[in-house]
Design a protein around this motif. Structure first.
Motif, PDB file in Angstrom:
ATOM      1  N   LEU A  35      59.035  33.768  45.929  1.00  0.00           N
ATOM      2  CA  LEU A  35      57.908  34.632  46.275  1.00  0.00           C
ATOM      3  C   LEU A  35      57.737  35.761  45.261  1.00  0.00           C
ATOM      4  O   LEU A  35      56.610  36.143  44.925  1.00  0.00           O
ATOM      5  CB  LEU A  35      58.093  35.199  47.684  1.00  0.00           C
ATOM      6  N   GLN A  36      58.857  36.280  44.762  1.00  0.00           N
ATOM      7  CA  GLN A  36      58.779  37.319  43.741  1.00  0.00           C
ATOM      8  C   GLN A  36      58.160  36.794  42.456  1.00  0.00           C
ATOM      9  O   GLN A  36      57.290  37.440  41.854  1.00  0.00           O
ATOM     10  CB  GLN A  36      60.179  37.877  43.456  1.00  0.00           C
ATOM     11  N   ARG A  37      58.578  35.616  42.051  1.00  0.00           N
ATOM     12  CA  ARG A  37      58.026  35.040  40.821  1.00  0.00           C
ATOM     13  C   ARG A  37      56.554  34.672  41.008  1.00  0.00           C
ATOM     14  O   ARG A  37      55.756  34.783  40.072  1.00  0.00           O
ATOM     15  CB  ARG A  37      58.850  33.813  40.406  1.00  0.00           C
ATOM     16  N   LYS A  38      56.190  34.246  42.217  1.00  0.00           N
ATOM     17  CA  LYS A  38      54.784  33.955  42.479  1.00  0.00           C
ATOM     18  C   LYS A  38      53.940  35.222  42.347  1.00  0.00           C
ATOM     19  O   LYS A  38      52.849  35.193  41.755  1.00  0.00           O
ATOM     20  CB  LYS A  38      54.606  33.340  43.868  1.00  0.00           C
ATOM     21  N   ARG A  39      54.438  36.322  42.850  1.00  0.00           N
ATOM     22  CA  ARG A  39      53.699  37.594  42.725  1.00  0.00           C
ATOM     23  C   ARG A  39      53.513  37.975  41.264  1.00  0.00           C
ATOM     24  O   ARG A  39      52.442  38.460  40.863  1.00  0.00           O
ATOM     25  CB  ARG A  39      54.435  38.703  43.479  1.00  0.00           C
ATOM     26  N   ILE A  40      54.548  37.776  40.469  1.00  0.00           N
ATOM     27  CA  ILE A  40      54.452  38.108  39.036  1.00  0.00           C
ATOM     28  C   ILE A  40      53.346  37.286  38.381  1.00  0.00           C
ATOM     29  O   ILE A  40      52.540  37.817  37.597  1.00  0.00           O
ATOM     30  CB  ILE A  40      55.808  37.849  38.348  1.00  0.00           C
ATOM     31  N   GLN A  41      53.274  36.015  38.709  1.00  0.00           N
ATOM     32  CA  GLN A  41      52.248  35.161  38.109  1.00  0.00           C
ATOM     33  C   GLN A  41      50.852  35.558  38.575  1.00  0.00           C
ATOM     34  O   GLN A  41      49.909  35.609  37.778  1.00  0.00           O
ATOM     35  CB  GLN A  41      52.546  33.696  38.454  1.00  0.00           C
ATOM     36  N   MET A  42      50.719  35.840  39.859  1.00  0.00           N
ATOM     37  CA  MET A  42      49.417  36.259  40.371  1.00  0.00           C
ATOM     38  C   MET A  42      48.973  37.560  39.721  1.00  0.00           C
ATOM     39  O   MET A  42      47.817  37.709  39.307  1.00  0.00           O
ATOM     40  CB  MET A  42      49.496  36.435  41.895  1.00  0.00           C
ATOM     41  N   GLU A  43      49.888  38.520  39.621  1.00  0.00           N
ATOM     42  CA  GLU A  43      49.555  39.817  39.025  1.00  0.00           C
ATOM     43  C   GLU A  43      49.214  39.677  37.545  1.00  0.00           C
ATOM     44  O   GLU A  43      48.314  40.365  37.031  1.00  0.00           O
ATOM     45  CB  GLU A  43      50.722  40.797  39.228  1.00  0.00           C
ATOM     46  N   THR A  44      49.927  38.782  36.851  1.00  0.00           N
ATOM     47  CA  THR A  44      49.644  38.565  35.431  1.00  0.00           C
ATOM     48  C   THR A  44      48.246  37.996  35.243  1.00  0.00           C
ATOM     49  O   THR A  44      47.468  38.473  34.393  1.00  0.00           O
ATOM     50  CB  THR A  44      50.685  37.610  34.817  1.00  0.00           C
ATOM     51  N   VAL A  45      47.900  36.997  36.023  1.00  0.00           N
ATOM     52  CA  VAL A  45      46.567  36.398  35.929  1.00  0.00           C
ATOM     53  C   VAL A  45      45.493  37.424  36.279  1.00  0.00           C
ATOM     54  O   VAL A  45      44.463  37.544  35.592  1.00  0.00           O
ATOM     55  CB  VAL A  45      46.465  35.154  36.833  1.00  0.00           C
ATOM     56  N   ASN A  46      45.709  38.186  37.333  1.00  0.00           N
ATOM     57  CA  ASN A  46      44.732  39.200  37.737  1.00  0.00           C
ATOM     58  C   ASN A  46      44.545  40.246  36.650  1.00  0.00           C
ATOM     59  O   ASN A  46      43.415  40.720  36.419  1.00  0.00           O
ATOM     60  CB  ASN A  46      45.177  39.872  39.039  1.00  0.00           C
ATOM     61  N   ALA A  47      45.638  40.608  35.977  1.00  0.00           N
ATOM     62  CA  ALA A  47      45.533  41.606  34.901  1.00  0.00           C
ATOM     63  C   ALA A  47      44.669  41.080  33.759  1.00  0.00           C
ATOM     64  O   ALA A  47      43.839  41.823  33.201  1.00  0.00           O
ATOM     65  CB  ALA A  47      46.924  41.969  34.391  1.00  0.00           C
ATOM     66  N   PHE A  48      44.825  39.818  33.404  1.00  0.00           N
ATOM     67  CA  PHE A  48      43.995  39.233  32.351  1.00  0.00           C
ATOM     68  C   PHE A  48      42.541  39.156  32.785  1.00  0.00           C
ATOM     69  O   PHE A  48      41.625  39.427  31.990  1.00  0.00           O
ATOM     70  CB  PHE A  48      44.511  37.844  31.975  1.00  0.00           C
ATOM     71  N   ARG A  49      42.316  38.801  34.033  1.00  0.00           N
ATOM     72  CA  ARG A  49      40.942  38.701  34.522  1.00  0.00           C
ATOM     73  C   ARG A  49      40.268  40.073  34.567  1.00  0.00           C
ATOM     74  O   ARG A  49      39.075  40.206  34.264  1.00  0.00           O
ATOM     75  CB  ARG A  49      40.923  38.042  35.898  1.00  0.00           C
ATOM     76  N   GLU A  50      41.024  41.098  34.939  1.00  0.00           N
ATOM     77  CA  GLU A  50      40.464  42.449  34.982  1.00  0.00           C
ATOM     78  C   GLU A  50      40.091  42.946  33.594  1.00  0.00           C
ATOM     79  O   GLU A  50      39.196  43.796  33.449  1.00  0.00           O
ATOM     80  CB  GLU A  50      41.457  43.404  35.638  1.00  0.00           C
ATOM     81  N   LYS A  51      40.755  42.394  32.579  1.00  0.00           N
ATOM     82  CA  LYS A  51      40.446  42.776  31.199  1.00  0.00           C
ATOM     83  C   LYS A  51      39.324  41.923  30.614  1.00  0.00           C
ATOM     84  O   LYS A  51      39.013  42.040  29.427  1.00  0.00           O
ATOM     85  CB  LYS A  51      41.697  42.663  30.336  1.00  0.00           C
ATOM     86  N   GLY A  52      38.755  41.031  31.436  1.00  0.00           N
ATOM     87  CA  GLY A  52      37.590  40.276  30.987  1.00  0.00           C
ATOM     88  C   GLY A  52      37.810  38.801  30.726  1.00  0.00           C
ATOM     89  O   GLY A  52      36.860  38.097  30.378  1.00  0.00           O
ATOM     90  N   ASP A  53      39.052  38.314  30.870  1.00  0.00           N
ATOM     91  CA  ASP A  53      39.310  36.899  30.649  1.00  0.00           C
ATOM     92  C   ASP A  53      39.021  36.147  31.946  1.00  0.00           C
ATOM     93  O   ASP A  53      39.861  36.070  32.843  1.00  0.00           O
ATOM     94  CB  ASP A  53      40.763  36.672  30.217  1.00  0.00           C
TER      95      ASP A  53
END
Length: 361
Positions: free
Chosen positions: A292-310
């Motif tokens: 669950l911790q690693r899943k959160r890291i992946q979700m947060e990483t993807v969200n961070a890229f999307r927030e930057k316009g990707d």
């Protein structure tokens, strides 16, 4: 003509020697090995990569997971002669999956399983008849390479008067690339065609590149550079969470891998796929929390890229790819899927991935 005479004629026809062909020659098509056209070697990474890679990855690159021999023929018989780089030696995976070839017959999207090579598993060389009395007519053939062994040579034997014809072209001239773990590589399918990327290749008419490395796909920057060299990508799927060593290392490698790939391919969709559930987590709370911790890291990483316009990067939760209620019945050892598990993964992933594929309708 009486029945006895007819049987004699049939037996005589079967003794006519096959003619052997190398699938390295046209009109055969070798798919799934991204550097084959340049190097003519059955290997998943370049022989002399531009970036240093771990020795374990270099060794596993010789395993031919995802490789396919594609062609059409009107031969009534088809055999293979195979010389492997090693013997069957796995204690939790059948030799048919580790070292065998699968034969599928049918046009893209309609391929049907026909046979698997069976042989003396103490040997490194074998010959096997895939079929002997196939109905006359041109058939589209797909032969899947072994998942966990290297192939030094394979020859295709057909009737002397039979034709070899190029396979039908893919619907799109692009590659769908998977980078990941032993599960991505195909452990522990009973036969090559049941690795989940190979099942997907029968559902999505495109070339699939399997870069799963058992215990060794850890998201290294060097691997990101090498993966980004593969031309004509339609989609990149990152499925290496289970090999990521620690949450801290995953938090470092995942953004770096994405950035390296994105710098080379700004428009190619990227799917970050979290791992399937492991059976032991029903009894091991720490294992569950780690996932669950690693899943959160992946979700947060993807969200961070999307927030930057990707907007071409996506996250998909792999938690229920094996099913919700009986997922723990879909593995060999609590980790690696059986054929049932792989089929469930592919059935769920196909409709999820199709809309992401670059250029899809």
């Amino acid at each position: 003509m009486d029945k006895g005479e007819s049987n004699k004629i049939s037996s005589a026809a079967e003794t006519i020697a096959l003619v052997w062909h190398s699938p390295k020659e046209l009109p055969f098509h070798i798919a799934g090995l991204a550097w084959f056209k340049q190097e003519s070697v059955y290997r998943r990474l370049p022989l002399t990569p531009n970036f240093s890679i771990p020795p374990a990855v270099d060794d596993l690159a010789n395993c031919t997971a995802g490789g396919q021999i594609r062609f059409q023929t009107n031969s009534s018989r088809l055999s293979v002669k195979v010389r492997l780089t090693g013997k069957a030696n796995m204690n939790h995976m059948p030799a048919t999956g580790q070292c065998g070839f699968d034969c599928y017959i049918g046009m893209p999207g309609k391929q049907m399983y026909y046979s698997t090579t069976k042989y003396d598993h103490t040997k490194q060389e074998y010959e096997f008849s895939m079929f002997e009395k196939l109905i006359v007519g041109v058939q589209n053939i797909t032969l899947y390479f072994p998942l966990y062994q290297g192939v030094e040579e394979v020859l295709i034997g057909i009737d002397p008067d039979a034709d070899i014809i190029s396979p039908p072209p893919y619907q799109r001239n692009q590659r769908i690339i998977f980078y990941g773990t032993s599960i991505t590589q195909g452990g522990c399918a009973s036969r090559p065609g049941m690795a989940y990327t190979n099942i997907l290749s029968r559902k999505i008419n495109a070339e699939f590149i399997n870069l799963g490395f058992s215990g060794s796909g850890k998201g290294e920057a060097e691997m990101a550079h090498i993966v980004s060299e593969i031309p004509n990508p339609a989609l990149l799927v990152l499925d290496y969470e289970a090999n990521s060593v620690s949450p801290e290392l995953l938090q470092m490698t995942l953004p770096g891998f994405i950035l390296i790939y994105r710098n080379k391919h700004p428009d190619v969709p990227i799917v970050v796929l979290s791992q399937i559930r492991f059976g032991q987590e029903l009894f091991d709370r720490e294992l569950l929390e780690l996932r669950l911790q690693r899943k959160r890291i992946q979700m947060e990483t993807v969200n961070a890229f999307r927030e930057k316009g990707d907007k071409r990067i996506f996250f998909h939760d792999g938690e229920h790819l094996l099913g919700a209620a009986d997922f723990n019945e879909c593995t060999v050892d609590g980790i690696h899927p059986t054929d049932l598990g792989f089929n469930r993964m592919a059935e769920q992933l196909a409709p999820i991935l199709k809309p992401y594929i670059l250029g899809s309708d």
